[in-house]
Design an enzyme around this catalytic site. Structure first.
Site, PDB file in Angstrom:
ATOM      1  N   GLU A  51       0.836  -1.201   0.000  1.00 32.10           N
ATOM      2  CA  GLU A  51       0.000   0.000   0.000  1.00 32.10           C
ATOM      3  C   GLU A  51       0.873   1.253   0.000  1.00 32.10           C
ATOM      4  OE1 GLU A  51      -3.441   2.039   2.879  1.00 32.10           O
ATOM      5  OE2 GLU A  51      -2.113   0.500   3.695  1.00 32.10           O
ATOM      6  N   LYS A 141      -9.072   3.250  -2.532  1.00 31.12           N
ATOM      7  CA  LYS A 141      -9.505   2.857  -1.187  1.00 31.12           C
ATOM      8  C   LYS A 141     -10.827   3.541  -0.852  1.00 31.12           C
ATOM      9  CE  LYS A 141      -7.242   2.177   3.305  1.00 31.12           C
ATOM     10  NZ  LYS A 141      -5.995   2.483   4.054  1.00 31.12           N
ATOM     11  N   CYS A 175      -5.630  -2.575   2.834  1.00 32.50           N
ATOM     12  CA  CYS A 175      -5.500  -2.430   4.289  1.00 32.50           C
ATOM     13  C   CYS A 175      -6.841  -2.670   4.992  1.00 32.50           C
ATOM     14  CB  CYS A 175      -4.899  -1.065   4.617  1.00 32.50           C
ATOM     15  SG  CYS A 175      -4.071  -0.997   6.230  1.00 32.50           S
TER      16      CYS A 175
END
Length: 337
Positions: A51, A141, A175
């Site tokens: 990430e 995200k 994540c």
């Protein structure tokens, strides 16, 4: 009807646990080239980076945010972070595509993406490149976590992307999106075989999450994190905002891992160093694992549960243009002859 590519049953994959050259996009691109070459030499056909690898996951920094005010030093630090981020399209995208093409690999990498229209919003994005160098897909995200919300915007459902390859369907989340049950369900419903989970989470509990997703999704899971120490932070960053005095020397200890569709560890976890994890995946294992559990197939109960995903793109500028557009003129009256 969605048709899949013909599948090969065996593939070697690689997960790169490394650090970028923090807050330096161009130097980090050179690191991506070097690490991808190293991974490709193992015979890997898919290479995953962590990430926010370009230009950095800014662990330990607050960018001068205080409730009700911001600092000038924080604004200067934000400007540096913004200027070192990646635009689509752009030279950095071309460079990454060239790396994938040179080594003939599928390349997936976490970047900080700058909105090319406003240049004032950043997204935490996962990019997918094909072995021909083409940018195949991106995923923004959906929900930045905690203080990430101060520096990153939110993605929308249009980038819940998957990529078909000769060795299975790629997809995944970034994540703590992986703690969003419905986001995981969206990936399972797309038939993901290789689930990518680039992260900044280096806790022991993250290992349980990776194993759970493998078991729940009946898919291979590639977890990928950075290894970062405090002395990697450049002076130009620390001049604006020093790291907390009690910050440990190792800021991110890694924990990259590769998991089977039965939740078993195939490689890793890798702790406290940079390195490349590889595993030879038998894609037939995905089919065998779904014999007794297919989360969005025979183990679903559509008579009880309903699941809906809004995959429409939600660009703010497009909405404004739509609202500002004049109403269409009424049709002209027919002319008499």
């Amino acid at each position: 009807m969605v048709r899949r590519m013909p599948q090969t049953q065996q593939v070697r994959v690689a997960v790169v646990q490394a650090a970028p050259v923090l807050f330096n996009r161009d130097a980090t691109l050179e690191r991506v080239a070097s690490w991808t070459a190293r991974a490709a030499r193992t015979g890997a056909r898919l290479v995953l980076f962590p990430e926010a690898f370009i230009p950095a996951y800014p662990r330990g920094l607050g960018f001068g945010f205080i409730v009700g005010s911001r600092t000038e030093a924080g604004r200067r630090l934000w400007q540096l972070y913004n200027e070192q981020s990646v635009e689509l399209p752009g030279p950095a995208i071309d460079y990454l595509g060239g790396i994938a093409r040179e080594h003939g690999v599928y390349l997936a990498i976490g970047v900080i993406e700058r909105d090319h229209l406003t240049r004032g919003t950043l997204y935490c994005t996962l990019l997918y490149f094909g072995p021909d160098g083409a940018l195949l897909a991106k995923h923004r995200k959906l929900k930045p976590t905690g203080s990430e919300r101060l520096i990153w915007g939110e993605g929308d459902g249009s980038t819940l992307s998957t990529v078909d390859t000769p060795f299975g369907r790629l997809g995944g989340l970034i994540c703590w999106e992986n703690y969003m049950p419905l986001a995981r369900t969206a990936m399972y419903a797309k038939g993901v075989d290789l689930y990518l989970a680039p992260t900044a989470d280096n806790r022991d509990t993250w290992q349980a999450t990776m194993r759970h997703i493998g078991s729940e999704g009946r898919c291979f899971v590639l977890g990928c994190n950075q290894f970062v120490t405090r002395d990697m932070y450049p002076e130009e960053v620390l001049r604006e905002e020093p790291l907390p005095a009690d910050a440990p020397h190792i800021l991110s200890r890694g924990g990259s891992v590769i998991i089977s569709p039965f939740g078993e560890v195939l490689a890793g976890p890798l702790w406290n160093e940079e390195g490349v994890l590889t595993a030879d995946l038998d894609l037939g294992m995905v089919t065998r694992a779904r014999l007794d559990f297919d989360p969005c197939g025979h183990y679903a109960r559509p008579d009880i549960f309903r699941f809906e995903v809004d995959e429409r793109e939600r660009p703010v500028m497009a909405s404004l243009r739509q609202e500002a557009a004049p109403a269409p003129a009424p049709p002209l009256p027919a002319r008499s002859r």
